[in-house]
Every structure is written in C-alpha cells, then in structure tokens.
Design an enzyme around this catalytic site. Structure first.
Site, PDB file in Angstrom:
ATOM      1  N   PRO A 155     109.147   9.253   0.563  1.00 26.78           N
ATOM      2  CG  PRO A 155     107.639   8.036  -0.702  1.00 26.78           C
ATOM      3  CD  PRO A 155     107.762   8.761   0.599  1.00 26.78           C
ATOM      4  CD  GLU A 156     112.854  13.380   0.550  1.00 30.31           C
ATOM      5  OE1 GLU A 156     112.582  14.306  -0.263  1.00 30.31           O
ATOM      6  OE2 GLU A 156     112.638  13.467   1.764  1.00 30.31           O
TER       7      GLU A 156
END
Length: 270
Positions: A2-3
């Site tokens: 997840p960014e």
C-alpha cells in the site's frame, strides 16, 4: 505494498467511523508485527476518545486526547470496518472495538505492519525526519530543484526518497516521470527548474487521481470496505512493458532500478 493513495483511502474510510468515538477495548491476538505491539497498548487506549485520524506519509495517526497510535500497513496490511460479531480470520491480529459497536480490525498476512504508541507523534523517530507531503503547499518544483543541486542520484530514486518528499512510491514515480517527460535514470542535479515544476505538478496530479479512484489494485491491497482500488485501469506506463506509448505509440521499455520495475517511453522521456 500500500502506497500513499491506498493509505489515504483507508484513512478516509475509517475516519467517519472512529472520530469522536470512545474505545471500549482492544484485542491483540498477535503482537509480533514488524515491531512488537507495546504490551500496554490496550490499557493506553481503553476508555479514551478518538479525536481525529490523520495520515503522515504512509503512516496512519489515530489521535487520542493525549498521544496517538501510529499504524503502518506494511506490505499486505489492511484496516476493515466490521461488526463485533464478525469472527476473526487467521491474519486478523488486532481489533479496536468502539462504543458504537463498530470494530476496526487490522489484518496483515506478512506481519510487516505496525501498531505503536507515541506521546508526541510529530517527534517520533519514524515521523520526525520525513519530507513534505506531496499534496501540501510545502511541496513544489522549486523545492525539488533546490534539494537536487549537485546530486547524481537518478531522478526516480530522488523522488522516491522520503527525506525529499513522502509518498511517491514506485508505481506513482513511474507515472509522474512519464507525464513530465523525464527519463527515470537522468541525474537529479541535471534537471532544470521548469522541468521540476512540471514534475511536481505531475506528482500531485497522479496521486490525487489515485486517491479519487481508491488506490491502485495490487495483489494484497483492499481499502477499508474490503474493495480493491481501481487506479490500475488508467496506468499509462507501469505494468505495460512492450505496449505502445499512449502519446507516440513507441513500445514501452522496462529496466530494473533498485530492484524495482521501471517502465518508460524511450522517445517521450529524456
């Protein structure tokens, strides 16, 4: 992994359920995450009211009246909003139960995430030395230009450095450099101010679009309601090696930089 857009999507998903709520209790099923969950975390949170939920880089900050919980999703973590009668699955490590009956459940198959306590999150070692937020007024092409002078670091590595600017992960670096027409291996110190201003705008545009669409669909990422993001449907270069460039139809090329996939157009990016 997840960014920033995925983490911001998660924040937006859980905040309305959490803010203003009192924490009834916390269940820690497995404290062995990237860093051990503090033994006194449940005691610190029980009976406390959640003031607001923020994000700093890829960290979620659950602020109480005093202090905050620092949450990182790691490579495969997610926060879900569920009801209290939902049975836990194998990798459901932490439940934060609210007086409303809502449960914030942390699932992390690889256990690279974290739940840590901070009396003052702004000065915590994980937070204190981070660069500016890319969607804040503190971030600009002028700032990138100033920080890049004399640097021979490839521009892709430069904008992915969290001390320079936070949240520009691999996918979004690929996309922003394509939009700005900059080759990913060009030395950061050899890029003009005008091109940095274009790059800063491309970073903001790319991240904002990804947030609006709920993040990029990765193998492990789901947002707070269990649904994947959909930004992958409009990626211009990442994951499209060999496909025609959307601007000039030249086949896109792929190289490895810091052991990460880097896709670019050999004609449009210089």
């Amino acid at each position: 992994m997840p960014e920033l857009p995925e983490v911001e999507t998660t924040r937006q998903g859980i905040a309305p359920h959490c803010e203003g709520q009192i924490i009834s209790h916390v269940t820690v099923r497995n404290p062995n995450l990237r860093w051990p969950v503090p033994d006194d975390l449940a005691a610190r949170l029980t009976g406390k009211r959640i003031k607001h939920v923020d994000r700093r880089a890829k960290y979620l900050l659950i602020h109480l009246e005093e202090g905050a919980v620092i949450v990182h999703l790691g490579m495969s973590g997610s926060l879900r909003i569920i009801t209290g009668d939902t049975p836990p699955l194998t990798h459901d490590h932490i439940d934060m139960v609210l007086h409303s009956g809502t449960v914030v459940r942390f699932n992390d198959p690889r256990r690279f995430g974290c739940w840590l306590w901070a009396d003052s999150p702004e000065t915590h070692p994980l937070i204190a030395h981070l660069g500016p937020e890319p969607l804040s007024p503190a971030f600009s092409g002028d700032l990138l230009f100033q920080r890049s002078r004399g640097k021979r670091t490839p521009i892709k590595s430069f904008i992915m450095d969290n001390h320079v600017v936070v949240g520009v992960g691999n996918i979004y670096a690929n996309e922003a450099l394509f939009k700005a027409g900059i080759h990913p291996k060009r030395h950061a110190g050899r890029i003009s101010l005008d091109r940095y201003r274009k790059l800063a705008e491309a970073i903001r545009e790319t991240l904002s679009a990804a947030i609006l669409m709920g993040g990029t669909t990765l193998r492990d990422f789901v947002n707070s309601d269990g649904k994947p993001g959909y930004f992958a449907q409009v990626l211009l270069v990442y994951g499209r090696t060999g496909s025609p460039c959307t601007q000039c139809s030249t086949p896109l090329k792929e190289i490895r930089m810091n052991n990460r996939s880097t896709v670019y157009c050999p004609r449009c990016q210089r």
